[in-house]
Design a protein around this motif. Sequence first.
Motif, PDB file in Angstrom:
ATOM      1  N   ILE A  78       0.952  -1.250  -0.185  1.00  0.00           N
ATOM      2  CA  ILE A  78      -0.007  -0.024   0.103  1.00  0.00           C
ATOM      3  C   ILE A  78       0.774   1.120   0.102  1.00  0.00           C
ATOM      4  CG2 ILE A  78      -1.686   1.117   1.192  1.00  0.00           C
ATOM      5  CD1 ILE A  78      -2.569  -1.563   2.539  1.00  0.00           C
ATOM      6  N   PRO A  79       0.731   1.974  -0.900  1.00  0.00           N
ATOM      7  CA  PRO A  79       1.650   3.234  -1.102  1.00  0.00           C
ATOM      8  C   PRO A  79       1.272   4.254   0.094  1.00  0.00           C
ATOM      9  CG  PRO A  79      -0.030   3.364  -2.797  1.00  0.00           C
ATOM     10  CD  PRO A  79      -0.092   2.040  -1.999  1.00  0.00           C
ATOM     11  N   ASN A  80       2.080   5.399   0.108  1.00  0.00           N
ATOM     12  CA  ASN A  80       2.152   6.671   0.969  1.00  0.00           C
ATOM     13  C   ASN A  80       0.819   7.490   0.695  1.00  0.00           C
ATOM     14  OD1 ASN A  80       4.195   5.601   2.516  1.00  0.00           O
ATOM     15  ND2 ASN A  80       5.692   6.521   1.418  1.00  0.00           N
ATOM     16  N   SER A  81       0.432   7.247  -0.828  1.00  0.00           N
ATOM     17  CA  SER A  81      -0.800   8.052  -1.414  1.00  0.00           C
ATOM     18  C   SER A  81      -1.840   7.830  -0.736  1.00  0.00           C
ATOM     19  CB  SER A  81      -0.698   8.040  -2.687  1.00  0.00           C
ATOM     20  OG  SER A  81      -0.992   6.711  -3.297  1.00  0.00           O
ATOM     21  N   VAL A  82      -2.320   6.653  -0.162  1.00  0.00           N
ATOM     22  CA  VAL A  82      -3.441   6.125   0.406  1.00  0.00           C
ATOM     23  C   VAL A  82      -3.772   6.880   1.763  1.00  0.00           C
ATOM     24  CG1 VAL A  82      -4.985   4.388   1.091  1.00  0.00           C
ATOM     25  CG2 VAL A  82      -3.441   3.959  -0.796  1.00  0.00           C
ATOM     26  N   THR A  83      -4.942   7.563   1.988  1.00  0.00           N
ATOM     27  CA  THR A  83      -5.243   8.227   2.818  1.00  0.00           C
ATOM     28  C   THR A  83      -6.371   7.473   3.760  1.00  0.00           C
ATOM     29  OG1 THR A  83      -6.480   9.849   1.465  1.00  0.00           O
ATOM     30  CG2 THR A  83      -4.293  10.414   2.078  1.00  0.00           C
ATOM     31  N   SER A  84      -7.214   6.688   3.105  1.00  0.00           N
ATOM     32  CA  SER A  84      -8.352   6.085   3.649  1.00  0.00           C
ATOM     33  C   SER A  84      -8.406   4.372   3.191  1.00  0.00           C
ATOM     34  CB  SER A  84      -9.488   6.854   2.818  1.00  0.00           C
ATOM     35  OG  SER A  84     -10.762   6.025   3.448  1.00  0.00           O
ATOM     36  N   ILE A  85      -8.403   3.696   3.980  1.00  0.00           N
ATOM     37  CA  ILE A  85      -8.886   2.378   4.010  1.00  0.00           C
ATOM     38  C   ILE A  85     -10.131   1.932   4.728  1.00  0.00           C
ATOM     39  CG2 ILE A  85      -8.111  -0.189   4.491  1.00  0.00           C
ATOM     40  CD1 ILE A  85      -5.101   0.956   4.277  1.00  0.00           C
ATOM     41  N   GLY A  86     -11.008   1.325   4.015  1.00  0.00           N
ATOM     42  CA  GLY A  86     -12.291   1.227   4.350  1.00  0.00           C
ATOM     43  C   GLY A  86     -12.400   0.084   5.354  1.00  0.00           C
ATOM     44  N   GLU A  87     -13.617  -0.107   6.229  1.00  0.00           N
ATOM     45  CA  GLU A  87     -13.652  -1.222   7.070  1.00  0.00           C
ATOM     46  C   GLU A  87     -13.653  -2.738   6.288  1.00  0.00           C
ATOM     47  OE1 GLU A  87     -16.337   0.867  10.727  1.00  0.00           O
ATOM     48  OE2 GLU A  87     -17.182  -0.379   9.105  1.00  0.00           O
ATOM     49  N   TYR A  88     -12.926  -3.576   6.848  1.00  0.00           N
ATOM     50  CA  TYR A  88     -13.191  -4.872   6.393  1.00  0.00           C
ATOM     51  C   TYR A  88     -12.152  -5.040   5.045  1.00  0.00           C
ATOM     52  CZ  TYR A  88     -16.385  -5.534  10.404  1.00  0.00           C
ATOM     53  OH  TYR A  88     -16.965  -5.579  11.457  1.00  0.00           O
ATOM     54  N   ALA A  89     -11.430  -4.235   4.824  1.00  0.00           N
ATOM     55  CA  ALA A  89     -11.066  -4.152   3.440  1.00  0.00           C
ATOM     56  C   ALA A  89     -10.265  -5.482   3.139  1.00  0.00           C
ATOM     57  CB  ALA A  89      -9.903  -2.934   3.440  1.00  0.00           C
ATOM     58  N   PHE A  90      -9.590  -5.989   4.193  1.00  0.00           N
ATOM     59  CA  PHE A  90      -8.715  -7.234   4.166  1.00  0.00           C
ATOM     60  C   PHE A  90      -9.627  -8.472   4.862  1.00  0.00           C
ATOM     61  CE2 PHE A  90      -5.999  -3.743   3.125  1.00  0.00           C
ATOM     62  CZ  PHE A  90      -5.607  -3.947   2.030  1.00  0.00           C
ATOM     63  N   TYR A  91     -10.670  -8.332   5.376  1.00  0.00           N
ATOM     64  CA  TYR A  91     -11.414  -9.318   6.179  1.00  0.00           C
ATOM     65  C   TYR A  91     -11.360 -10.632   5.434  1.00  0.00           C
ATOM     66  CZ  TYR A  91     -14.831 -11.278   9.489  1.00  0.00           C
ATOM     67  OH  TYR A  91     -15.686 -11.981  10.212  1.00  0.00           O
ATOM     68  N   LEU A  92     -10.959 -11.696   6.180  1.00  0.00           N
ATOM     69  CA  LEU A  92     -11.018 -13.243   5.814  1.00  0.00           C
ATOM     70  C   LEU A  92     -10.008 -13.460   4.579  1.00  0.00           C
ATOM     71  CD1 LEU A  92     -14.705 -14.101   5.663  1.00  0.00           C
ATOM     72  CD2 LEU A  92     -13.159 -14.502   7.547  1.00  0.00           C
ATOM     73  N   CYS A  93      -8.717 -12.351   4.723  1.00  0.00           N
ATOM     74  CA  CYS A  93      -7.827 -12.860   3.806  1.00  0.00           C
ATOM     75  C   CYS A  93      -6.976 -13.909   4.644  1.00  0.00           C
ATOM     76  CB  CYS A  93      -7.097 -11.694   3.270  1.00  0.00           C
ATOM     77  SG  CYS A  93      -8.124 -10.494   2.620  1.00  0.00           S
ATOM     78  N   GLY A  94      -7.060 -15.057   4.740  1.00  0.00           N
ATOM     79  CA  GLY A  94      -6.313 -15.877   5.509  1.00  0.00           C
ATOM     80  C   GLY A  94      -5.021 -16.385   5.161  1.00  0.00           C
ATOM     81  N   GLY A  95      -4.761 -16.243   4.016  1.00  0.00           N
ATOM     82  CA  GLY A  95      -3.240 -16.439   3.601  1.00  0.00           C
ATOM     83  C   GLY A  95      -2.358 -15.150   3.626  1.00  0.00           C
ATOM     84  N   LEU A  96      -3.027 -13.903   3.939  1.00  0.00           N
ATOM     85  CA  LEU A  96      -2.050 -12.828   4.005  1.00  0.00           C
ATOM     86  C   LEU A  96      -0.873 -12.859   4.938  1.00  0.00           C
ATOM     87  CD1 LEU A  96      -2.027 -10.150   2.538  1.00  0.00           C
ATOM     88  CD2 LEU A  96      -3.348  -9.173   4.334  1.00  0.00           C
ATOM     89  N   GLU A  97       0.282 -12.974   4.434  1.00  0.00           N
ATOM     90  CA  GLU A  97       1.435 -12.778   5.243  1.00  0.00           C
ATOM     91  C   GLU A  97       2.374 -11.574   5.160  1.00  0.00           C
ATOM     92  OE1 GLU A  97       4.024 -15.785   3.295  1.00  0.00           O
ATOM     93  OE2 GLU A  97       2.657 -17.504   3.682  1.00  0.00           O
ATOM     94  N   SER A  98       2.002 -10.750   4.290  1.00  0.00           N
ATOM     95  CA  SER A  98       2.770  -9.355   4.373  1.00  0.00           C
ATOM     96  C   SER A  98       1.840  -8.080   4.002  1.00  0.00           C
ATOM     97  CB  SER A  98       4.030  -9.366   3.710  1.00  0.00           C
ATOM     98  OG  SER A  98       4.550  -8.464   3.417  1.00  0.00           O
TER      99      SER A  98
END
Length: 259
Positions: free
Chosen positions: A235-255
Amino acid sequence: MEKNLKKALALLTAIAIVGGANYVPQNENFSIKNSMSVSAESINGELSYEVVGEEVVITGVNGEPKNIIIPEEIEGYPVTSIGEYAFEACSSLVSIVIPDSVTSIGGTAFLDCSGLASIDIPNSVTSIGRGVFAGCISLTSIVIPNSVTSIGERYFYGCESLESIVIPDSVTSIGEMAFSGCSSLSSIDIPNSVTTIGNSSFFSCGLNEMVIPNSVTSIGEYAFSGCGDLVSIDIPNSVTSIGEYAFYLCGGLESIEIP
């Protein structure tokens, strides 16, 4: 809708119950037909059409055609539009050629065309309605022309066989549920022109990695929710807003790197 799409919808329901979330996808039906003053509907071979002013709008299909070539002119008038629902649920349709005279494709024009595997959208097209390819479960790849400025709401909703898509740098936004349920989509290149990734835009996709360009300023609710194969995301520095549950149930997310 097909099995993967049903699973995606079931997952959304589970999120609302388990996570206590208040997000509910809006506009579940696609009844967005508008009335207009036109000539009586006519037939040209496999196509039904109407003459609006001095332009032709394709309104439907006759029989069970497998391959369709839309002509540039009918009755001496240019074919400029494919109307809403024009090819809805035409399961026999495998390929279609759209002429350069066409500038707009109506919402859900190819909704549930389960056999559609190939379509070329010409650079003349500047307007595409929501849900245009929703439920096209055989569509494997598509190139968006550089005349298009946004990937709209539910464009490829439930396209479970979609593996490849080319998004031009003319596109500035990816709409709500645009790729939701695209379980075969393992990677996608988002151009630096995109500033907004909408709610549930990649919900329950097959993505395994994602690089978000530094042009993006906002990521919507549930944007990548249910992407169980997603391992890493930048996620770059330009992002100022991340909504709720944006990565919910991403069980394989390591990084994940959050600025």
